[in-house]
Design a protein around this motif. Structure first.
Motif, short mmCIF file in Angstrom:
data_model
loop_
_atom_site.label_atom_id
_atom_site.label_comp_id
_atom_site.label_asym_id
_atom_site.label_seq_id
_atom_site.Cartn_x
_atom_site.Cartn_y
_atom_site.Cartn_z
N PRO A 199 40.83 41.14 33.40
CA PRO A 199 41.96 40.35 33.89
C PRO A 199 42.45 39.36 32.83
N THR A 200 43.75 39.18 32.75
CA THR A 200 44.29 38.18 31.84
C THR A 200 43.96 36.78 32.35
N ALA A 201 44.25 35.78 31.53
CA ALA A 201 43.98 34.40 31.95
C ALA A 201 44.75 34.06 33.22
N ASP A 236 32.33 46.74 37.56
CA ASP A 236 32.71 47.42 36.33
C ASP A 236 31.60 47.23 35.30
N SER A 237 30.98 48.32 34.89
CA SER A 237 29.84 48.25 33.98
C SER A 237 30.23 47.89 32.56
N ALA A 238 31.52 47.86 32.25
CA ALA A 238 31.97 47.49 30.90
C ALA A 238 32.47 46.05 30.84
N GLN A 239 33.02 45.54 31.92
CA GLN A 239 33.57 44.19 31.90
C GLN A 239 32.48 43.11 31.87
N VAL A 240 31.23 43.51 32.03
CA VAL A 240 30.13 42.53 31.93
C VAL A 240 29.95 42.02 30.51
N PHE A 241 30.45 42.78 29.52
CA PHE A 241 30.18 42.44 28.11
C PHE A 241 31.18 41.42 27.57
N THR A 284 43.44 46.35 39.99
CA THR A 284 43.63 44.92 39.74
C THR A 284 44.88 44.40 40.44
N ALA A 285 45.97 45.17 40.36
CA ALA A 285 47.23 44.74 40.98
C ALA A 285 47.07 44.58 42.49
N VAL A 286 46.39 45.54 43.12
CA VAL A 286 46.18 45.46 44.57
C VAL A 286 45.27 44.28 44.91
N ALA A 287 44.24 44.07 44.10
CA ALA A 287 43.32 42.95 44.34
C ALA A 287 44.04 41.62 44.26
N ILE A 345 39.83 43.95 25.40
CA ILE A 345 40.98 44.86 25.36
C ILE A 345 40.62 46.22 25.95
N GLY A 346 39.53 46.80 25.47
CA GLY A 346 39.16 48.15 25.89
C GLY A 346 38.64 48.26 27.31
#
Length: 302
Positions: A42-44, A27-32, A9-12, A37-38
């Motif tokens: 990305p933060t706001a 990312d197969s988890a960030q779709v949910f 994320t930092a590099v992106a 948190i888990g």
């Protein structure tokens, strides 16, 4: 691309500060939705630095496949390029990267009725019994799965019941990858595995302190969840679920969560070693951002 806690994320975000990019999450988890948190979403503030895609697109009661990702990513890449911007794919789900670049086997779409029937059989007979059934139908494939590997056993049986053919026989037929984009793969890999482990430990402690368990408890109140869902099999959430069920205390949750995350990183690194020609950067190097920026500049100029 890179293992969890490698600093993708930092590099992106550094790239987003220099180039007109839109970020596609791999990312197969960030779709949910609601699993913030888990999954280290990305933060706001981070989300405001560049448009982000394929985050928060389904509820945790739903599922999302590599085929769906490929279709969504290709569509988004075309749209982003049409706006005169660069698609920047960022994540650690290596199967998604592989599907995007190489295509997928020509397999049938999921059938809700067939899946429901298989799940009902699993509740009655257990997944080892269904694994034994798969061993009769498709011995080579069953030999690669553990008897309790519910997700893979379910899919293999589903394909057989829809097509009448073993999954292993169909996997050789691939849909050709679309080649209208030139991929510039950059892999963040640690030069010292122990340092990545320390990052993973700190990261999981941060998630616990931020309310991972409480987040899951709220999701369980809001949705009809069960531990067999893809969302609840995500690292961190699986261990938090067992903790909420009273299987072990918070200290054990921490130990198991860190161990599971390390195992995830190990699998991701194994995938990376098999990927075609990624440019590898040491994610522990203090100037890794600059190195990746220089690499991208060279590629764009070439």
């Amino acid at each position: 691309m890179g293992p969890t806690a490698s600093g993708k994320t930092a590099v992106a975000l550094e790239l987003a500060a220099r180039y007109p990019v839109e970020i596609i999450s791999v990312d197969s988890a960030q779709v949910f939705r609601g699993m913030d948190i888990g999954t280290a979403k990305p933060t706001a503030a981070e989300g405001a630095s560049a448009p982000h895609h394929l985050i928060d697109i389904i509820d945790p009661t739903e599922s999302y496949s590599a085929a769906q990702f490929r279709a969504d990513a290709l569509r988004l890449m075309q749209e982003i390029a049409g706006r005169g911007r660069l698609p920047l794919l960022v994540g650690g789900t290596m199967l998604y990267f592989k599907a995007l670049r190489e295509g997928l086997s020509d397999l049938p779409q999921a059938d809700a009725a067939v899946r429901a029937a298989i799940e009902a059989e699993a509740r009655e007979r257990g997944w080892p019994a269904l694994h034994a059934e798969l061993a009769r139908i498709d011995p080579p494939l069953a030999a690669r799965f553990k008897p309790n590997d519910a997700q893979r056993i379910q899919r293999a049986l589903e394909v057989f019941r829809i097509t009448g053919k073993p999954l292993s026989a169909l996997q050789g037929s691939r849909v050709a990858a679309q080649a209208q984009f030139r991929f510039v793969p950059a892999a963040l890999v640690p030069s010292e595995r122990a340092a990545l482990h320390r990052r993973i430990e700190l990261r999981f402690d941060t998630m616990l302190a931020a309310g991972l368990v409480e987040e899951l408890a709220a999701l369980r109140r809001k949705h009809a969840l069960d531990p067999g869902l893809p969302s609840m099999r995500c690292v961190g959430y699986r261990q938090a679920w067992e903790h909420l069920e009273g299987a072990y205390d918070r200290a054990t949750l921490r130990d198991r969560g860190i161990y599971a995350t390390r195992q995830l990183a190990k699998r991701q690194l194994t995938w990376l070693r098999a990927m075609p020609e990624p440019r590898v950067f040491d994610c522990l190097a203090p100037d890794v951002d600059s190195q990746v920026l220089c690499h991208l500049a060279e590629q764009l100029a070439g």
